[in-house]
Design an enzyme around this catalytic site. Structure first.
Site, PDB file in Angstrom:
ATOM      1  N   GLU A  89      34.392  29.517  55.261  1.00 36.10           N
ATOM      2  CA  GLU A  89      33.167  28.894  54.758  1.00 36.10           C
ATOM      3  C   GLU A  89      33.442  27.633  53.942  1.00 36.10           C
ATOM      4  O   GLU A  89      34.528  27.454  53.386  1.00 36.10           O
ATOM      5  CB  GLU A  89      32.382  29.899  53.902  1.00 36.10           C
ATOM      6  CG  GLU A  89      31.877  31.094  54.698  1.00 36.10           C
ATOM      7  CD  GLU A  89      31.094  32.090  53.861  1.00 36.10           C
ATOM      8  OE1 GLU A  89      30.081  32.596  54.370  1.00 36.10           O
ATOM      9  OE2 GLU A  89      31.489  32.366  52.707  1.00 36.10           O
ATOM     10  N   CYS A 123      42.649  34.772  50.794  1.00 38.75           N
ATOM     11  CA  CYS A 123      43.435  34.267  49.663  1.00 38.75           C
ATOM     12  C   CYS A 123      44.444  35.326  49.235  1.00 38.75           C
ATOM     13  O   CYS A 123      44.160  36.525  49.262  1.00 38.75           O
ATOM     14  CB  CYS A 123      42.518  33.908  48.496  1.00 38.75           C
ATOM     15  SG  CYS A 123      43.362  33.106  47.115  1.00 38.75           S
ATOM     16  N   GLY A 173      40.738  30.133  49.213  1.00 35.31           N
ATOM     17  CA  GLY A 173      42.173  29.888  49.213  1.00 35.31           C
ATOM     18  C   GLY A 173      42.698  29.158  47.997  1.00 35.31           C
ATOM     19  O   GLY A 173      41.954  28.548  47.230  1.00 35.31           O
ATOM     20  N   GLU A 174      44.008  29.225  47.821  1.00 30.86           N
ATOM     21  CA  GLU A 174      44.733  28.550  46.743  1.00 30.86           C
ATOM     22  C   GLU A 174      45.415  27.305  47.319  1.00 30.86           C
ATOM     23  O   GLU A 174      46.357  27.402  48.109  1.00 30.86           O
ATOM     24  CB  GLU A 174      45.780  29.503  46.148  1.00 30.86           C
ATOM     25  CG  GLU A 174      46.845  28.860  45.276  1.00 30.86           C
ATOM     26  CD  GLU A 174      46.290  28.011  44.142  1.00 30.86           C
ATOM     27  OE1 GLU A 174      46.568  26.799  44.124  1.00 30.86           O
ATOM     28  OE2 GLU A 174      45.576  28.572  43.288  1.00 30.86           O
ATOM     29  N   SER A 203      41.638  22.348  42.678  1.00 36.05           N
ATOM     30  CA  SER A 203      41.537  23.424  41.697  1.00 36.05           C
ATOM     31  C   SER A 203      42.573  24.491  42.024  1.00 36.05           C
ATOM     32  O   SER A 203      42.615  25.001  43.144  1.00 36.05           O
ATOM     33  CB  SER A 203      40.128  24.031  41.724  1.00 36.05           C
ATOM     34  OG  SER A 203      40.055  25.157  40.875  1.00 36.05           O
ATOM     35  N   HIS A 228      40.171  30.812  32.633  1.00 40.10           N
ATOM     36  CA  HIS A 228      39.330  32.018  32.599  1.00 40.10           C
ATOM     37  C   HIS A 228      39.632  33.026  31.493  1.00 40.10           C
ATOM     38  O   HIS A 228      38.906  34.020  31.363  1.00 40.10           O
ATOM     39  CB  HIS A 228      39.355  32.733  33.947  1.00 40.10           C
ATOM     40  CG  HIS A 228      38.994  31.865  35.101  1.00 40.10           C
ATOM     41  ND1 HIS A 228      38.016  30.896  35.028  1.00 40.10           N
ATOM     42  CD2 HIS A 228      39.503  31.792  36.368  1.00 40.10           C
ATOM     43  CE1 HIS A 228      37.920  30.275  36.195  1.00 40.10           C
ATOM     44  NE2 HIS A 228      38.811  30.792  37.013  1.00 40.10           N
ATOM     45  N   CYS A 345      30.410  29.531  43.049  1.00 41.20           N
ATOM     46  CA  CYS A 345      31.828  29.741  42.764  1.00 41.20           C
ATOM     47  C   CYS A 345      32.189  31.222  42.860  1.00 41.20           C
ATOM     48  O   CYS A 345      31.555  32.076  42.251  1.00 41.20           O
ATOM     49  CB  CYS A 345      32.132  29.218  41.365  1.00 41.20           C
ATOM     50  SG  CYS A 345      33.854  29.407  40.876  1.00 41.20           S
TER      51      CYS A 345
END
Length: 357
Positions: A89, A123, A173-174, A203, A228, A345
């Site tokens: 997506e 991920c 994903g990273e 990011s 976070h 997000c």
């Protein structure tokens, strides 16, 4: 299997195609004129050259299978790989834009668009608050698949060629775990779609040993760190990656990140009710980021199926932001775009083609 033409940088095509000026002509057809068939390029190229392109390369390797539109004008796209049928997506975020006319000083209102692209299907990081990790990790996306997300979205919305996009690697994903393809995509965004590196943000969840590798490539992109939490215990419970790359480790690498004079590193901070949204956390965050040219982007947790976390109140988010701003640390609250279509997000994931998005 034929290579996708979108996997080649301008430099690579210049070395591959003879004469080399063909590469710039081809890039113009691909990224400025949106041509999706080599036969549509016959005004510039001979029949023999068209035949060569058709023999050696393919064009589109992904397709849009479903689009869902939010009340705020944002859109979530479900793409399918034409090679293995896996899905992923991306999101188009539509925002109001205001500019000052230099001649009249009048305020001009318009729109700006941001495409949130995915770089992996699934991920590996496994953040507890993120829906993407629910489906596990499937594979990395190729540069061509990243590029085509933006191209297809721009075409689908009839955005003019000259309309600049912002690109954020904040989808599935990273990015630092697919660094080669991400960097190649950034180069093609720049030279092909004419998107300035200043409009591109990567990011990362904090893959600390790859931050200096990214820095060494001198791409000129913006860096965002998914922080976070303000202590390792909480961050490890949210992000297992923290057990390998703890907060101190990540911040040490961030301090070395090359910054232009007016730029700052963005720290994304997901506010979760009764976990990390109190003023005590704001005070610790202020201390953590002391000495780093930074700005904080607060994100209110976006609920999704199966999550145990809750979204905090907007009032608590404002108190958090007001405290940081009062102490000189720039802090904003991210507007939760596309929440009603589960495209905010942390809400993206691979879906079976039979599933609704």
């Amino acid at each position: 299997m034929k290579a996708s033409i979108y996997d080649f940088t301008l430099k690579e095509l210049s070395q591959l195609l003879k004469p080399s000026f063909r590469a710039k002509q081809l890039y113009l057809w691909l990224y400025a004129k949106y041509k999706t068939s080599f036969k549509d390029m016959q005004n510039n190229f001979s029949k023999d050259f068209i035949a060569y392109l058709e023999r050696e390369f393919t064009l589109r390797t992904i397709e849009i299978t479903h689009v869902r539109e939010s009340v705020d004008g944002s859109k979530k796209y479900l793409f399918k790989s034409l090679r293995d049928n896996h899905t992923f997506e991306a999101v188009l975020l539509k925002m109001k834009d205001k500019k000052i006319d230099k001649e009249t000083n009048a305020i001009l209102e318009g729109e700006k668009y941001t495409v949130c692209v995915s770089c992996q299907i699934g991920c590996q990081v496994g953040c507890a608050f993120c829906f993407t990790q629910k489906g596990g990790f499937v594979r990395n996306l190729k540069a061509s698949e990243i590029i085509q997300q933006a191209l297809l979205i721009k075409e689908d919305n009839n955005l003019p060629i000259e309309k600049a996009l912002n690109i954020v690697f904040m989808g599935m994903g990273e990015p630092l775990n697919n660094l080669d393809e991400v960097c190649k995509a950034i180069e093609i965004f720049n030279t092909g779609m004419q998107i300035s590196p200043k409009r591109i943000t990567i990011s990362t969840s904090g893959v600390a040993d790859k931050i200096p590798i990214l820095a060494g490539k001198n791409l000129g992109v913006q860096l965002a760190i998914s922080l976070h939490a303000v202590d390792d215990k909480t961050r490890s419970s949210l992000m297992p990656l923290n057990k390998k790359y703890n907060i101190e480790c990540v911040l040490n690498e961030v301090k070395k990140w090359p910054l232009e004079q007016r730029k700052r590193v963005m720290f994304e901070y997901l506010l979760i009710k009764d976990l990390n949204d109190g003023l005590d956390c704001a005070k610790k965050l202020l201390k953590l980021l002391n000495g780093i040219k930074s700005k904080v982007n607060l994100i209110l947790f976006n609920p999704h199926e199966g999550s145990k976390f809750e979204r905090p109140s907007l009032e608590s988010a404002r108190m958090f932001a007001d405290f940081l701003n009062s102490k000189g640390l720039l802090c904003t609250i991210r507007e939760s775009k596309a929440l009603d279509i589960e495209a905010a997000c942390g809400q993206l994931r691979e879906k079976k083609l039979s599933q609704q998005i």
